[in-house]
Scaffold this motif. Sequence first.
Motif, PDB file in Angstrom:
ATOM      1  N   THR A  98      -7.786   2.341  -2.459  1.00  0.00           N
ATOM      2  CA  THR A  98      -8.194   1.928  -3.726  1.00  0.00           C
ATOM      3  C   THR A  98      -8.369   3.020  -5.043  1.00  0.00           C
ATOM      4  N   LEU A  99      -9.398   4.691  -4.249  1.00  0.00           N
ATOM      5  CA  LEU A  99      -9.789   5.713  -5.171  1.00  0.00           C
ATOM      6  C   LEU A  99      -8.610   5.816  -5.758  1.00  0.00           C
ATOM      7  N   LEU A 100      -7.080   6.188  -5.766  1.00  0.00           N
ATOM      8  CA  LEU A 100      -5.636   6.196  -5.983  1.00  0.00           C
ATOM      9  C   LEU A 100      -5.899   5.619  -7.385  1.00  0.00           C
ATOM     10  N   LEU A 101      -5.574   4.395  -6.292  1.00  0.00           N
ATOM     11  CA  LEU A 101      -5.196   3.429  -7.755  1.00  0.00           C
ATOM     12  C   LEU A 101      -6.349   3.273  -9.196  1.00  0.00           C
ATOM     13  N   TRP A 102      -7.238   3.657  -8.666  1.00  0.00           N
ATOM     14  CA  TRP A 102      -8.902   3.521 -10.274  1.00  0.00           C
ATOM     15  C   TRP A 102      -7.702   5.499 -10.919  1.00  0.00           C
ATOM     16  N   LEU A 103      -7.615   6.325 -10.027  1.00  0.00           N
ATOM     17  CA  LEU A 103      -7.425   7.431 -10.731  1.00  0.00           C
ATOM     18  C   LEU A 103      -6.456   7.190 -11.457  1.00  0.00           C
ATOM     19  N   VAL A 104      -4.879   6.428 -11.841  1.00  0.00           N
ATOM     20  CA  VAL A 104      -3.711   6.455 -12.028  1.00  0.00           C
ATOM     21  C   VAL A 104      -3.964   5.385 -13.075  1.00  0.00           C
ATOM     22  N   ASP A 105      -5.168   4.848 -13.122  1.00  0.00           N
ATOM     23  CA  ASP A 105      -5.152   2.770 -13.912  1.00  0.00           C
ATOM     24  C   ASP A 105      -5.123   3.885 -15.238  1.00  0.00           C
ATOM     25  N   PRO A 106      -4.964   4.043 -16.584  1.00  0.00           N
ATOM     26  CA  PRO A 106      -4.661   2.173 -16.817  1.00  0.00           C
ATOM     27  C   PRO A 106      -2.591   2.381 -16.603  1.00  0.00           C
ATOM     28  N   ALA A 107      -1.716   3.677 -16.004  1.00  0.00           N
ATOM     29  CA  ALA A 107      -0.519   3.837 -15.953  1.00  0.00           C
ATOM     30  C   ALA A 107      -0.198   2.786 -14.868  1.00  0.00           C
ATOM     31  N   GLY A 108      -0.680   3.175 -13.631  1.00  0.00           N
ATOM     32  CA  GLY A 108      -0.513   2.412 -12.548  1.00  0.00           C
ATOM     33  C   GLY A 108       0.790   3.222 -11.825  1.00  0.00           C
ATOM     34  N   LEU A 109       1.293   3.122 -10.600  1.00  0.00           N
ATOM     35  CA  LEU A 109       1.931   3.999 -10.006  1.00  0.00           C
ATOM     36  C   LEU A 109       3.131   4.154 -10.228  1.00  0.00           C
ATOM     37  N   PRO A 110       4.154   5.638 -10.053  1.00  0.00           N
ATOM     38  CA  PRO A 110       5.253   5.435 -10.658  1.00  0.00           C
ATOM     39  C   PRO A 110       5.900   4.183  -9.669  1.00  0.00           C
ATOM     40  N   ALA A 111       7.564   3.906 -10.817  1.00  0.00           N
ATOM     41  CA  ALA A 111       8.631   3.571 -10.047  1.00  0.00           C
ATOM     42  C   ALA A 111       8.771   3.869  -8.137  1.00  0.00           C
ATOM     43  N   ASN A 112       8.743   5.343  -8.044  1.00  0.00           N
ATOM     44  CA  ASN A 112       9.221   6.218  -7.227  1.00  0.00           C
ATOM     45  C   ASN A 112       8.415   6.180  -6.458  1.00  0.00           C
ATOM     46  N   VAL A 113       6.850   5.200  -5.740  1.00  0.00           N
ATOM     47  CA  VAL A 113       5.604   4.674  -4.980  1.00  0.00           C
ATOM     48  C   VAL A 113       5.864   4.059  -4.563  1.00  0.00           C
ATOM     49  N   GLN A 114       5.628   3.753  -3.643  1.00  0.00           N
ATOM     50  CA  GLN A 114       5.606   2.434  -2.662  1.00  0.00           C
ATOM     51  C   GLN A 114       4.372   1.299  -3.497  1.00  0.00           C
ATOM     52  N   PRO A 115       4.342   0.473  -3.117  1.00  0.00           N
ATOM     53  CA  PRO A 115       3.362  -0.129  -3.755  1.00  0.00           C
ATOM     54  C   PRO A 115       2.291  -0.838  -2.814  1.00  0.00           C
ATOM     55  N   GLN A 116       1.999   0.042  -1.828  1.00  0.00           N
ATOM     56  CA  GLN A 116       1.531  -0.151  -0.907  1.00  0.00           C
ATOM     57  C   GLN A 116       0.664   0.790  -0.106  1.00  0.00           C
ATOM     58  N   PRO A 117      -0.302   1.086   0.830  1.00  0.00           N
ATOM     59  CA  PRO A 117      -0.300   2.240   1.458  1.00  0.00           C
ATOM     60  C   PRO A 117       0.301   1.762   2.497  1.00  0.00           C
ATOM     61  N   GLY A 118       1.218   3.003   3.451  1.00  0.00           N
ATOM     62  CA  GLY A 118       1.583   3.912   5.172  1.00  0.00           C
ATOM     63  C   GLY A 118       0.122   3.243   5.524  1.00  0.00           C
ATOM     64  N   LEU A 119      -0.140   2.898   6.659  1.00  0.00           N
ATOM     65  CA  LEU A 119      -1.209   3.216   7.591  1.00  0.00           C
ATOM     66  C   LEU A 119      -1.340   3.993   8.363  1.00  0.00           C
ATOM     67  N   LEU A 120      -1.751   4.947   8.705  1.00  0.00           N
ATOM     68  CA  LEU A 120      -2.206   5.966   9.247  1.00  0.00           C
ATOM     69  C   LEU A 120      -2.548   5.729  10.868  1.00  0.00           C
ATOM     70  N   CYS A 121      -0.780   6.101  11.609  1.00  0.00           N
ATOM     71  CA  CYS A 121      -0.794   5.460  13.596  1.00  0.00           C
ATOM     72  C   CYS A 121      -1.692   6.539  14.266  1.00  0.00           C
ATOM     73  N   ILE A 122      -2.297   6.883  14.663  1.00  0.00           N
ATOM     74  CA  ILE A 122      -2.992   7.967  14.700  1.00  0.00           C
ATOM     75  C   ILE A 122      -4.172   7.876  15.953  1.00  0.00           C
ATOM     76  N   ASP A 123      -3.223   8.370  17.383  1.00  0.00           N
ATOM     77  CA  ASP A 123      -5.185   8.248  17.944  1.00  0.00           C
ATOM     78  C   ASP A 123      -5.435   9.507  17.804  1.00  0.00           C
ATOM     79  N   PHE A 124      -6.554   8.915  17.342  1.00  0.00           N
ATOM     80  CA  PHE A 124      -7.173  10.970  16.856  1.00  0.00           C
ATOM     81  C   PHE A 124      -8.130  11.289  18.573  1.00  0.00           C
ATOM     82  N   ASP A 125      -8.390  10.354  19.981  1.00  0.00           N
ATOM     83  CA  ASP A 125      -8.813  11.212  20.697  1.00  0.00           C
ATOM     84  C   ASP A 125      -7.957  11.973  21.165  1.00  0.00           C
TER      85      ASP A 125
END
Length: 154
Positions: A98-125
Amino acid sequence: MTMRRIYLDTEFTSLNRYQAKLISLALVVQEGPEFYAELTDNWDESDCSDFVRETVLPQLDLSKHGRTTELARGELLAFLQALGPVEVITDAPDYDWTLLLWLVDPAGLPANVQPQPGLLCIDFDADYSGDEPPHHALQDARLLAALAEKSNPA
């Protein structure tokens, strides 16, 4: 061209999603380029929770990394465009994405960036044996990249 993974972390004024203001943002490509900026004109210490005042703010180096929102936006967009196809990975999309999108607004994400985030799949423990991350966006993004790439190499 192969899609690169880039790891995102932010620091912000409070955990209230509707009032949180971006303080710093980092993007890290494992063993590759990095982007880091601390905003100088988007927040005030009075906006910050006690935790942020005690833990996050003392780690900032505004004289070295400080940028106005406008300058940070331009540098961020240039950084992202130079990467080629990229997927942004985060462990906290409700805040970081959300904050990344706020920072790039109003230009929006460049076309080379996937429009949805990938979720981190780490078991921190299982994957992280250190102390709590330092709550510094660049250090935390580096840690996330190292753990994720170790757990899930391309």
